[in-house]
Design an enzyme around this catalytic site. Structure first.
Site, short mmCIF file in Angstrom:
data_model
loop_
_atom_site.label_atom_id
_atom_site.label_comp_id
_atom_site.label_asym_id
_atom_site.label_seq_id
_atom_site.Cartn_x
_atom_site.Cartn_y
_atom_site.Cartn_z
N GLU A 152 0.84 -1.20 0.00
CA GLU A 152 0.00 0.00 0.00
C GLU A 152 0.88 1.25 0.00
OE1 GLU A 152 -2.78 0.46 3.24
OE2 GLU A 152 -3.61 2.26 2.36
N HIS A 190 -9.78 -3.22 9.86
CA HIS A 190 -9.68 -3.00 8.42
C HIS A 190 -10.25 -4.18 7.63
CE1 HIS A 190 -7.88 0.78 7.50
NE2 HIS A 190 -6.72 0.57 8.08
N GLU A 204 -9.56 4.80 6.32
CA GLU A 204 -8.72 5.15 7.47
C GLU A 204 -9.49 5.93 8.54
OE1 GLU A 204 -6.27 3.59 8.01
OE2 GLU A 204 -5.51 2.92 6.06
N GLY A 225 3.34 1.92 11.12
CA GLY A 225 2.95 1.11 12.27
C GLY A 225 2.67 -0.34 11.90
N ALA A 226 1.81 -0.51 10.90
CA ALA A 226 1.41 -1.87 10.54
C ALA A 226 0.63 -1.81 9.23
CB ALA A 226 0.52 -2.46 11.63
N MET A 227 0.34 -3.00 8.67
CA MET A 227 -0.34 -3.06 7.38
C MET A 227 -1.36 -4.20 7.39
SD MET A 227 -0.77 -1.82 4.39
CE MET A 227 -2.08 -2.53 3.40
N HIS A 279 -6.90 -1.77 15.16
CA HIS A 279 -7.04 -1.02 13.91
C HIS A 279 -6.87 -1.94 12.69
CE1 HIS A 279 -6.60 2.71 11.43
NE2 HIS A 279 -5.86 1.90 10.68
N GLU A 280 -5.79 -2.70 12.65
CA GLU A 280 -5.54 -3.54 11.46
C GLU A 280 -6.61 -4.61 11.35
OE1 GLU A 280 -3.55 -2.06 9.64
OE2 GLU A 280 -2.54 -0.90 11.20
N1 B3K Z 1 -2.97 1.13 5.68
C1 B3K Z 1 -1.69 1.14 6.31
C2 B3K Z 1 -0.88 2.34 5.99
C3 B3K Z 1 -0.14 2.26 4.71
C4 B3K Z 1 0.79 3.44 4.61
C5 B3K Z 1 1.49 3.49 3.33
N2 B3K Z 1 2.47 4.57 3.31
C6 B3K Z 1 -1.79 1.00 7.79
C7 B3K Z 1 -3.06 1.44 8.39
O1 B3K Z 1 -3.49 2.55 8.29
O2 B3K Z 1 -3.69 0.61 8.99
ZN ZN Z 2 -5.49 2.04 8.75
#
Ligand code: B3K
Ligand code: ZN
Length: 888
Positions: free
Chosen positions: A120, A300, A319, A260-262, A296-297
């Site tokens: 991402e 998503h 987000e 932080g995380a993906m 959070h992750e």
């Molecule tokens: N969606 C990812 C963030 C990606 C950042 C790319 N530069 C983490 C998050 O918001 O959960």
């Molecule tokens: Zn996010």
């Protein structure tokens, strides 16, 4: 150099869909070969196929037949194939990538010998060719082949459907993800990792395997994250009715990670900072960070993955909504009220500053050069406030009706912020057309409010003022729609009941609080009440992301601080008193006068400290003086060092004026924390929300107390440091932070002991670098420079860079040193880091955001550094976009 700007208004639906993608990763020592087969469905008889790719192209086959090089052209990242069929076809493309030398941590990269991906927003194209846009979604099947010894673990999205041995000590695994997804959610991990496993049983009784992958030596730090994940899964079922949809949920922790995380489908990849935590190495706030990022992750999976964004302008769709959900989830810790204040403080410190800077942009940006630059506080935190406003208008039931409709309409689709707004509106029969302005108008609105009482009639006049922003003058902006939550207090701090004669639905109802709909530039609201004096409590719960102006007397603020039953408004009353005191100190410093005494503030704080009914975590928040960046607001010609000195002076005044109360409060909190542990076999004091609150109160007090007498303090701390360090990291960190500005050599000795003790713990070493870089001591820049050569520092590790250089760039007196040394130091590292990691470099460049509003001498020094940066021939588009905006 001209930059390619992408505009929201230019959006066009894709001409080629790719509903199925087959991938083969052949991992070799120096490189990885990737073969992708795209199953393509042309739309509208389009013959020209355009793909995005930034990897070494080896060959292309159309329906299994190799294409000659004359059949396509590759310019930059754009691969154009002009004569493709207009009926479904397959395209097979082979690329070669070099993860070992990829230090951008974007695409496929190596860290500590293992392989990881980050796709991402546009990292998939660093691996292979694909439309690489979120509205092109497909079902992915991924095979990985690699050496069995070097890469025993092979992971990708979805479920593992096959695995086995290959000749020459190699093996393979095939993963299939049944859910259609955009390329940005693709993930692959290969390497030597151990799994910590658990199981979650969903509400419909399905067993989900949970697997957390770490380096073997870190496996003792994942238990809290696993527990947090299970809590998040349960919470999403209970609050939103949302259930997990695959058989396995995997989380991989990696030390080299840009953010932080993906949330990759079924295979989250996390910065170690947000997975690994035990009480010896992590502070209470680290635990809270793990809980909220894990949540959070996970959230998503529905808000982001099942329903994704049509294009990157819509980023806040996933987000903002997911931040709102994680804020609501972080439920275990402290009280809701304290969490809300923490979130507001974060927003006001960083997002308001962004909104007042050249980087200001709407929650849905209208244009970008580098999408990575738009993962901002505005998209995330202000975006979450926008979602919260729907919730405030609709209430929990109405909001959930909206969510239900949103999923009914859009599950499996890539949609827009308007689709979300329509779902909220249609499910509730509410008109949210004016509310759309929150997605297109940048800048923080100001509500200027005044009130008057006459013959039992209280009139509240509300003016809405919208700021100029670089993208749009205020004159073009239209009044926004927002909820304004209010109540009224009498002179004894009792809530006044009132009626709203002009409000048909409730005109005869006695109320004690209400939510007004502000939607014009000037509005008046009428209330009938029986009262002699009225103090309004406004913007309760921070009901809208705005500045609020109301001409309170200090006495009224003290009344609200003592009695308001809305924790945010209560806290805000205190913050206003602090802001006034700092402003008065600033004037005195500027004019070389004696500092004023701030009697009303001191009395109000004394009452807070002596009030045994206030929850300790809230009390700690009430003692927190606004951050420096909050004090800058929208001011011009500012001298950040002078403001910082005025703030420091107030801290010292509080330390002296309330020394005994602070000490008593700290010791009581310590006693309360110790009480239930006596006589028990306790190795470390574990994290739990109640103790965390008591500890935050202790260190809120000690941080002030230590300013009382620097010399006596360091002697004492030297005595009890080991005892505190034995309890847990929160205590150890609390003690070190409190004496971090002390000029005595014993401070250096304690820090050195800390670094030696945790030499093998990367995340704790980050704390050491943060201490070095955040000190107000005169020799801080020299110490930071020395730390660059510390064996545990690494310029190519994003966590280390943020801990040392990022922290330094927020250290106001040193970054803004009058001789420009701070600017030069940070600029020099932006240039160095940009050569291999543009994203991290661009993050640092934001430190110069204040350029336009800073006083002329510093402005000239800053400008000189920025001009050198933009003159670099190979500057990344990431840094260029930020720096050019700042200079514009
Ligand atoms: N969606 C990812 C963030 C990606 C950042 C790319 N530069 C983490 C998050 O918001 O959960
Ligand atoms: Zn996010």
């Amino acid at each position: 150099m001209t930059q390619i700007v992408k505009y929201l208004k230019d959006y066009a639906a894709p001409n080629h869909l790719v509903p199925k993608v087959d991938l083969l990763f052949d991992v070799q020592n120096e490189y990885t070969d990737v073969i992708i087969t795209l199953h393509i469905e042309p739309q509208n008889n389009e013959k020209t196929l355009i793909l995005q790719g930034d990897a070494k192209l080896l060959m292309i086959q159309l329906n299994g037949e190799r294409l000659p090089e004359t059949a396509y052209s590759l310019v930059g990242e754009i691969l154009t194939l002009p004569n493709m069929p207009t009926v479904p076809f397959t395209l097979t493309i082979q690329t070669r990538v070099f993860p070992e030398i990829n230090k951008s941590f974007n695409g496929l990269y190596a860290s500590d010998g293992n392989l990881y991906t980050q796709c991402e927003p546009e990292g998939f194209r660093k691996i292979t060719f694909h439309p690489d846009r979120p509205d092109v979604m497909g079902v992915f099947t991924t095979e990985i082949r690699a050496d069995k010894q070097k890469f025993p673990v092979l992971l990708s999205n979805g479920n593992k459907i096959r695995s086995g041995s290959l000749p020459d000590g190699r093996h393979f695994a095939v993963w299939h993800d049944p859910f259609k997804k955009p390329s940005y959610l693709f993930a692959l991990v290969a390497g030597q990792l151990v799994a910590t496993s658990d199981v979650f049983v969903t509400k419909s009784n399905r067993q989900v395997a949970i697997e957390f992958y770490t380096r073997p030596e870190d496996a003792d730090k994942v238990a809290f994250a696993v527990e947090s994940l299970k809590n998040a899964m349960k919470w999403d079922e209970e609050r939103f009715g949302l259930e997990y949809d695959l058989d396995v949920y995997m989380v991989v922790a990696v030390g080299d990670f840009n953010m932080g995380a993906m949330e990759n489908k079924g295979l989250n990849i996390f910065n170690t900072k947000y997975v690994l935590a035990n009480s010896q190495t992590a502070t209470d706030s680290d635990f809270e960070g793990v809980e909220s990022v894990i949540g959070h992750e996970y959230f998503h999976n529905w808000t982001g993955n099942r329903v994704t964004c049509r294009d990157w302008f819509q980023l806040s769709l996933k987000e903002g909504l997911t931040v709102f959900r994680d804020q609501e989830f972080s439920g275990n810790r402290a009280s809701r009220a304290v969490r809300r204040i923490e979130n507001v403080k974060l927003l006001r410190t960083h997002q308001f500053a962004e909104d007042a800077s050249p980087m200001a942009h709407p929650v849905r940006p209208a244009s970008y050069v580098e999408m990575n630059n738009f993962y901002t506080m505005t998209v995330y935190e202000k975006g979450a406030e926008v979602v919260r406003m729907y919730h405030t208008f609709l209430g929990e039931d109405g909001f959930q009706r909206g969510m239900k409709l949103y999923f009914e309409r859009h599950d499996g689709q890539a949609v827009t912020c308007d689709d979300f707004r329509h779902a909220m509106a249609d499910a509730n029969g509410v008109d949210f057309s004016q509310f759309a302005l929150w997605y297109s108008q940048a800048g923080t609105p100001t509500l200027n409010v005044s009130g008057s009482l006459q013959n039992g009639e209280y009139i509240l006049d509300v003016k809405q003022i919208l700021p100029n922003t670089p993208d749009m003058p205020a004159s073009e902006k239209k009044p926004m729609m927002m909820p304004l939550a209010i109540a009224f207090f009498d002179e004894n701090g009792k809530k006044i009941s009132f009626r709203q004669p002009e409000h048909p639905a409730v005109s005869n109802t006695e109320q004690t609080e209400t939510v007004l709909t502000v939607n014009q530039s000037e509005q008046s609201f009428k209330f009938l009440m029986n009262a002699n004096t009225v103090t309004p409590s406004l913007l309760r719960g921070f009901s809208a992301p705005v500045y609020l102006e109301f001409d309170y007397t200090n006495k009224e603020l003290a009344l609200l601080l003592a009695h308001d039953d809305d924790a945010f408004s209560r806290w805000e009353a205190g913050q206003t008193l602090f802001r006034r005191a700092i402003a008065a100190n600033e004037d005195a410093l500027k004019n070389g006068e004696m500092l004023p005494e701030h009697t009303e503030l001191m009395d109000a704080l004394r009452n807070v400290l002596n009030n045994q009914d206030i929850d300790p975590a809230l009390k700690a928040m009430l003692l927190q003086v606004p951050a420096e960046a909050e004090l800058w607001g929208e001011r011009d010609n500012l001298n950040p060092v002078l403001i910082s000195m005025a703030r420091e002076a107030l801290l010292e005044q509080i330390a002296h004026g309330l020394h005994s109360e602070l000490l008593a409060t700290a010791l009581n909190a310590r006693e309360a924390e110790n009480a239930d542990k006596r006589g028990k076999e306790i190795v470390f004091y574990e994290y739990n929300p109640k103790d965390a609150g008591l500890r935050s109160l202790q260190y809120a007090c000690f941080g002030l107390i230590h300013r009382f007498d620097e010399i006596a303090t360091i002697e004492q701390v030297f005595e009890y440091y080991d005892e505190m360090a034995r309890k847990n990291m929160t205590h150890e960190w609390g003690v070190l932070s409190a004496i971090n500005h002390n000029h005595d050599p014993k401070r250096d000795e304690l820090l050195a002991r800390f670094a030696a003790k945790f030499d093998s713990q990367a995340l704790v070493m980050d704390k050491y670098f943060m201490l070095i870089a955040s000190s107000r001591r005169a020799d801080t820049l020299a110490q930071v420079q020395a730390a660059l050569n510390h064996p545990r520092f690494a310029l190519d590790n994003p966590n280390k860079v943020r801990a040392l250089i990022g922290t330094f760039a927020r250290n106001v007196p040193h970054f803004h040193a009058a001789d420009g040394s701070g600017y030069a130091f940070v600029a020099q590292h932006i240039k160095k880091i940009d050569e291999f990691n543009p994203q991290v470099a661009a993050g640092l460049a934001r430190a110069f955001n204040l350029l336009q509003r800073i006083e002329p001498q510093r402005q000239a020094l800053m400008r000189a550094e920025l001009e050198q940066i933009v003159a670099l021939p190979n500057l990344s588009k990431d840094v260029r976009e930020i720096v050019e905006k700042i200079l514009a």
